[in-house]
Design a protein around this motif. Structure first.
Motif, mmCIF file in Angstrom:
data_model
loop_
_atom_site.group_PDB
_atom_site.id
_atom_site.type_symbol
_atom_site.label_atom_id
_atom_site.label_comp_id
_atom_site.label_asym_id
_atom_site.label_seq_id
_atom_site.Cartn_x
_atom_site.Cartn_y
_atom_site.Cartn_z
ATOM 1 N N ILE A 33 0.990 -1.242 -0.064
ATOM 2 C CA ILE A 33 0.024 0.008 0.055
ATOM 3 C C ILE A 33 1.117 1.200 0.116
ATOM 4 O O ILE A 33 1.975 1.294 0.490
ATOM 5 C CB ILE A 33 -1.037 -0.210 1.319
ATOM 6 C CG1 ILE A 33 -0.229 -0.148 2.460
ATOM 7 C CG2 ILE A 33 -1.950 -1.124 1.105
ATOM 8 C CD1 ILE A 33 -1.038 0.086 3.812
ATOM 9 N N SER A 34 0.441 2.213 -0.708
ATOM 10 C CA SER A 34 0.966 3.552 -0.778
ATOM 11 C C SER A 34 0.036 4.766 -0.251
ATOM 12 O O SER A 34 -1.104 4.378 -0.014
ATOM 13 C CB SER A 34 1.403 3.892 -2.249
ATOM 14 O OG SER A 34 2.448 3.007 -2.470
ATOM 15 N N SER A 35 0.466 5.784 -0.061
ATOM 16 C CA SER A 35 -0.289 7.169 0.295
ATOM 17 C C SER A 35 -1.159 7.055 -0.466
ATOM 18 O O SER A 35 -1.236 7.219 -1.821
ATOM 19 C CB SER A 35 0.754 8.177 0.427
ATOM 20 O OG SER A 35 0.008 9.194 0.767
ATOM 21 N N GLY A 36 -2.526 7.590 -0.169
ATOM 22 C CA GLY A 36 -3.754 7.685 -0.605
ATOM 23 C C GLY A 36 -4.473 6.126 -1.178
ATOM 24 O O GLY A 36 -5.630 6.310 -1.666
ATOM 25 N N ASP A 37 -3.767 5.094 -1.082
ATOM 26 C CA ASP A 37 -4.625 3.893 -1.241
ATOM 27 C C ASP A 37 -5.919 3.494 -0.510
ATOM 28 O O ASP A 37 -5.966 3.806 0.756
ATOM 29 C CB ASP A 37 -3.334 2.761 -1.347
ATOM 30 C CG ASP A 37 -2.470 2.672 -2.630
ATOM 31 O OD1 ASP A 37 -2.695 3.636 -3.362
ATOM 32 O OD2 ASP A 37 -1.757 1.890 -2.481
ATOM 33 N N LEU A 38 -6.699 2.748 -1.141
ATOM 34 C CA LEU A 38 -7.752 2.155 -0.322
ATOM 35 C C LEU A 38 -7.373 0.817 0.163
ATOM 36 O O LEU A 38 -6.803 0.034 -0.598
ATOM 37 C CB LEU A 38 -9.115 2.101 -1.087
ATOM 38 C CG LEU A 38 -9.739 3.453 -1.654
ATOM 39 C CD1 LEU A 38 -10.839 3.214 -2.500
ATOM 40 C CD2 LEU A 38 -10.021 4.392 -0.577
ATOM 41 N N ILE A 39 -7.430 0.593 1.466
ATOM 42 C CA ILE A 39 -6.974 -1.023 2.001
ATOM 43 C C ILE A 39 -8.204 -1.829 1.549
ATOM 44 O O ILE A 39 -9.399 -1.760 1.980
ATOM 45 C CB ILE A 39 -6.920 -0.471 3.354
ATOM 46 C CG1 ILE A 39 -6.146 0.647 3.868
ATOM 47 C CG2 ILE A 39 -6.482 -2.040 4.176
ATOM 48 C CD1 ILE A 39 -4.659 0.413 3.474
ATOM 49 N N PRO A 40 -7.890 -3.000 1.030
ATOM 50 C CA PRO A 40 -8.698 -3.894 0.623
ATOM 51 C C PRO A 40 -9.113 -5.006 1.452
ATOM 52 O O PRO A 40 -10.210 -5.470 1.307
ATOM 53 C CB PRO A 40 -7.981 -4.759 -0.727
ATOM 54 C CG PRO A 40 -6.465 -4.466 -0.164
ATOM 55 C CD PRO A 40 -6.408 -3.137 0.504
ATOM 56 N N ALA A 41 -8.715 -5.118 2.782
ATOM 57 C CA ALA A 41 -9.256 -6.039 3.495
ATOM 58 C C ALA A 41 -8.484 -5.869 4.913
ATOM 59 O O ALA A 41 -7.670 -4.673 5.147
ATOM 60 C CB ALA A 41 -8.572 -7.196 3.136
ATOM 61 N N ASP A 42 -8.731 -6.510 5.763
ATOM 62 C CA ASP A 42 -8.008 -6.573 7.176
ATOM 63 C C ASP A 42 -6.832 -6.836 6.787
ATOM 64 O O ASP A 42 -6.488 -7.876 6.420
ATOM 65 C CB ASP A 42 -8.848 -7.473 8.081
ATOM 66 C CG ASP A 42 -10.186 -6.948 8.696
ATOM 67 O OD1 ASP A 42 -10.266 -5.769 8.328
ATOM 68 O OD2 ASP A 42 -10.966 -7.845 8.961
ATOM 69 N N LEU A 43 -5.505 -6.321 7.243
ATOM 70 C CA LEU A 43 -4.154 -6.306 7.135
ATOM 71 C C LEU A 43 -3.523 -6.344 8.439
ATOM 72 O O LEU A 43 -3.772 -5.458 9.218
ATOM 73 C CB LEU A 43 -3.568 -5.388 6.090
ATOM 74 C CG LEU A 43 -4.256 -5.270 4.929
ATOM 75 C CD1 LEU A 43 -3.909 -4.119 3.851
ATOM 76 C CD2 LEU A 43 -4.217 -6.676 4.031
ATOM 77 N N ARG A 44 -2.339 -7.133 8.336
ATOM 78 C CA ARG A 44 -1.256 -6.836 9.428
ATOM 79 C C ARG A 44 -0.360 -6.413 8.812
ATOM 80 O O ARG A 44 0.345 -6.572 7.663
ATOM 81 C CB ARG A 44 -0.883 -8.287 9.841
ATOM 82 C CG ARG A 44 0.090 -8.476 11.067
ATOM 83 C CD ARG A 44 0.384 -9.780 11.370
ATOM 84 N NE ARG A 44 -0.727 -10.190 11.849
ATOM 85 C CZ ARG A 44 -0.871 -11.646 11.925
ATOM 86 N NH1 ARG A 44 0.001 -12.523 11.295
ATOM 87 N NH2 ARG A 44 -2.278 -12.159 12.354
ATOM 88 N N LEU A 45 0.270 -5.075 9.506
ATOM 89 C CA LEU A 45 1.310 -4.319 8.839
ATOM 90 C C LEU A 45 2.576 -4.985 9.212
ATOM 91 O O LEU A 45 3.116 -5.256 10.292
ATOM 92 C CB LEU A 45 1.297 -2.695 9.669
ATOM 93 C CG LEU A 45 0.104 -2.039 9.167
ATOM 94 C CD1 LEU A 45 0.142 -0.733 9.900
ATOM 95 C CD2 LEU A 45 -0.047 -1.934 7.566
ATOM 96 N N LEU A 46 3.396 -5.239 8.090
ATOM 97 C CA LEU A 46 4.813 -5.786 8.294
ATOM 98 C C LEU A 46 5.800 -4.719 8.450
ATOM 99 O O LEU A 46 6.662 -4.857 9.266
ATOM 100 C CB LEU A 46 5.017 -6.744 7.220
ATOM 101 C CG LEU A 46 4.131 -8.181 7.061
ATOM 102 C CD1 LEU A 46 4.518 -8.997 5.791
ATOM 103 C CD2 LEU A 46 4.255 -9.083 8.168
ATOM 104 N N THR A 47 5.774 -3.869 7.530
ATOM 105 C CA THR A 47 6.961 -2.841 7.428
ATOM 106 C C THR A 47 6.096 -1.403 6.958
ATOM 107 O O THR A 47 5.472 -1.319 6.142
ATOM 108 C CB THR A 47 7.886 -3.115 6.298
ATOM 109 O OG1 THR A 47 8.433 -4.640 6.563
ATOM 110 C CG2 THR A 47 8.958 -2.253 6.166
ATOM 111 N N ILE A 48 6.705 -0.390 7.745
ATOM 112 C CA ILE A 48 6.139 0.959 7.526
ATOM 113 C C ILE A 48 7.662 1.794 7.425
ATOM 114 O O ILE A 48 8.305 1.899 8.104
ATOM 115 C CB ILE A 48 5.334 1.540 8.848
ATOM 116 C CG1 ILE A 48 4.128 0.582 9.131
ATOM 117 C CG2 ILE A 48 4.963 2.888 8.671
ATOM 118 C CD1 ILE A 48 3.404 0.928 10.409
ATOM 119 N N GLU A 49 7.350 2.391 6.180
ATOM 120 C CA GLU A 49 8.747 3.078 5.661
ATOM 121 C C GLU A 49 8.654 4.511 6.246
ATOM 122 O O GLU A 49 9.766 5.079 6.369
ATOM 123 C CB GLU A 49 8.848 2.939 4.139
ATOM 124 C CG GLU A 49 9.169 1.342 3.894
ATOM 125 C CD GLU A 49 9.602 1.305 2.333
ATOM 126 O OE1 GLU A 49 9.777 2.425 1.755
ATOM 127 O OE2 GLU A 49 9.614 0.132 2.126
#
Length: 64
Positions: A33-49
């Motif tokens: 995912i990038s800035s402005g993207d819509l999140i498609p599902a429940d997600l677990r964040l692995l890395t945040i840059e």
């Protein structure tokens, strides 16, 4: 509601980046995912840059 449903998702499967329909997501897909993207599902964040913020008002009803 239709405005907040993404039409595609960028995923990493088997070390390959693919653009797929969000309805085709399966357990184990890594969604990019990038800035402005819509999140498609429940997600677990692995890395945040970078610093990130999420607008959850459409789900919670609260404007934060």
């Amino acid at each position: 509601m239709k405005q907040i449903i993404p039409t595609h998702s960028l995923v990493r499967r088997d070390n390959t980046l693919l653009t797929i329909d969000p309805l085709s997501l399966v357990v184990g897909d890594i969604v990019v995912i990038s800035s402005g993207d819509l999140i498609p599902a429940d997600l677990r964040l692995l890395t945040i840059e970078d610093e990130c913020m999420f607008n959850t008002s459409c789900v919670s009803g609260k404007l934060e």
